[in-house]
Write an enzyme that holds these catalytic residues in place. Structure first.
Site, PDB file in Angstrom:
ATOM      1  N   LYS A  86       5.741 -15.619  -3.140  1.00 47.93           N
ATOM      2  CA  LYS A  86       5.670 -14.062  -3.122  1.00 47.93           C
ATOM      3  C   LYS A  86       6.899 -13.488  -2.352  1.00 47.93           C
ATOM      4  O   LYS A  86       6.831 -13.205  -1.023  1.00 47.93           O
ATOM      5  CB  LYS A  86       4.467 -13.750  -2.786  1.00 47.93           C
ATOM      6  CG  LYS A  86       3.976 -12.029  -2.738  1.00 47.93           C
ATOM      7  CD  LYS A  86       2.553 -11.996  -2.178  1.00 47.93           C
ATOM      8  CE  LYS A  86       2.335 -10.672  -2.073  1.00 47.93           C
ATOM      9  NZ  LYS A  86       3.053 -10.122  -0.665  1.00 47.93           N
ATOM     10  N   GLY A 120       0.472   1.242  -0.103  1.00 49.70           N
ATOM     11  CA  GLY A 120      -0.408   1.911   0.750  1.00 49.70           C
ATOM     12  C   GLY A 120      -0.648   3.259   0.241  1.00 49.70           C
ATOM     13  O   GLY A 120      -1.469   4.221   1.042  1.00 49.70           O
ATOM     14  N   GLY A 155       0.322   0.382  -4.102  1.00 52.41           N
ATOM     15  CA  GLY A 155       0.036   2.017  -4.391  1.00 52.41           C
ATOM     16  C   GLY A 155      -1.476   1.963  -5.002  1.00 52.41           C
ATOM     17  O   GLY A 155      -1.789   2.817  -5.686  1.00 52.41           O
ATOM     18  N   ASN A 170      -3.804  -5.127  -1.960  1.00 53.19           N
ATOM     19  CA  ASN A 170      -3.927  -5.436  -0.523  1.00 53.19           C
ATOM     20  C   ASN A 170      -4.496  -4.393   0.168  1.00 53.19           C
ATOM     21  O   ASN A 170      -5.913  -4.318   0.386  1.00 53.19           O
ATOM     22  CB  ASN A 170      -2.579  -5.403  -0.104  1.00 53.19           C
ATOM     23  CG  ASN A 170      -2.354  -6.584   1.178  1.00 53.19           C
ATOM     24  OD1 ASN A 170      -3.098  -6.620   1.903  1.00 53.19           O
ATOM     25  ND2 ASN A 170      -1.228  -7.375   1.325  1.00 53.19           N
TER      26      ASN A 170
END
Lengths: 248, 248
Positions: free
Chosen positions: B111, B170, B197, B218
């Site tokens: 990743k 975030g 997001g 996440n």
């Protein structure tokens, strides 16, 4: 499938009681647009619906499956019957339709719609019909735009839940004014059903995230290539939005 | 639960093969933000994840669970291991991190992230790192904004999938430019992962409806009151969006 997923699918408490019967499913499906009773059965099963919404067209000008078409195709006894006035274009027509539904089928739970010439909710006529039908003892689910004053008025009239329009019926635009929707939901104590213009599973999840108790979908399922598949997808979306709110 | 719903939950084919191992789950979960291995286990199970993403912090300046913390807590053998370079702020750091992950843990699936000072993808540095790591034989999943040229470039370099940023990490803003996302996805032949997001299940369903093959989440899960509940909700959302696309 893990345990929490299974629990979430099965442990759903009723959110509405109507005449001793309970509504548990948070995905409501209209069936006015179907011509095939077998497809109606498949869609309702995929949606895990417990509400069976029938209509009575006073004018008999539009095709719609009626109870008589359906009861040959499958066992409707396991559903809670509700009537809809979705063909009504005046308060008077809505009141007459509701009374016909009660007289003919014993239906007391009414999805109350009065539409104007542009197929938008006729708010004033909807309130007028609600006053009349509440006096008759009907359990009412009126359909209006997300307007705080009207919603409060209908709640004060004793309506069991308020159906708030996301965007024009059949538009697939989703919730065009999320802030107005949120303000409306926050001031109500009765359950809110979001309906109209739902164009995808994301819109359904969005509705639940704004605080809807349930979502009603019609055109998106009826016009899908695979209506039962779409109903299943929307059921996932209801669960996703609802569980997301409870987990966030 | 009806049959079609169960089928949909279990009959999911792999969408990525990496070093003989297959990735089937369309919900990818980052674990950089967790301090408790037991919570990581609960979240990955709720997400039905099959990818286990570990990192190696070259600078050791930030707390992060490493493989050594995890392997005491639960059996990671059932997961496909991937490495992330999410702490890298230069192409050189990303390349070094990837090589450390291969040398120490035998990881070949990366990743690939290079972030600038504002924690946004450093596109040029990401391409530079991809050139270097592709030459080394790594299977790469680079993270960029939904820019057609860069996405095409990375595809041409042999990247296995492209991770496109929905909105800043975030931010909870969802997919801020759906048209750009759609144009980017339409011209690619490799799978697209939408990430960054994601603020609700509706955003996850939206990503799938735009054509994403998978969604990576996440912060939304890590900071939820009930992370495993949120992971379950997002899993429903993936299924809802995916099945909606196939049924519409």
């Amino acid at each position: 499938m893990n345990t929490s997923m299974r629990d979430c699918l099965t442990d759903v408490k009723p959110w509405l009681m109507a005449g001793g019967q309970s509504i548990r499913s948070r995905l409501l499906v209209g069936i006015e647009q179907y011509a095939d009773p077998e497809l109606v059965r498949a869609v309702l099963e995929a949606a895990d619906a417990d509400l069976f919404i029938i209509t009575y067209d006073l004018q008999n000008t539009r095709s719609s499956l009626l109870l008589s078409d359906i009861d040959q195709a499958f066992d409707i006894d396991k559903y809670v019957l509700a009537g809809t006035t979705s063909f009504a274009v005046s308060a008077d027509m809505a009141v007459k339709t509701a009374r016909q539904l009660r007289d003919r089928f014993g239906i007391n739970l009414i999805k109350l719609d009065v539409r104007d010439a542009a197929n938008m909710p006729d708010t004033a006529a909807t309130v007028d019909a609600a006053i009349e039908l509440a006096r008759d003892g009907f359990v009412l689910l009126p359909f209006i735009p997300p307007d705080r004053q009207t919603a409060r008025r209908l709640e004060d009239l004793g309506c069991a839940a308020i159906r708030l329009m996301a965007s024009p019926v059949g538009s697939y635009l989703g919730i065009s004014d999320p802030d107005a929707m949120l303000r409306c939901i926050e001031q109500l104590t009765v359950p809110v059903i979001i309906e109209g213009g739902i164009g995808s599973p994301a819109h359904v999840a969005h509705a639940m995230e704004l605080g809807a108790t349930a979502v009603l979908v019609n055109t998106l399922i009826a016009r899908a290539a695979d209506p039962a598949g779409m109903a299943t997808a929307l059921r996932y979306a209801v669960l996703a939005g609802d569980l997301g709110v409870r987990s966030r």
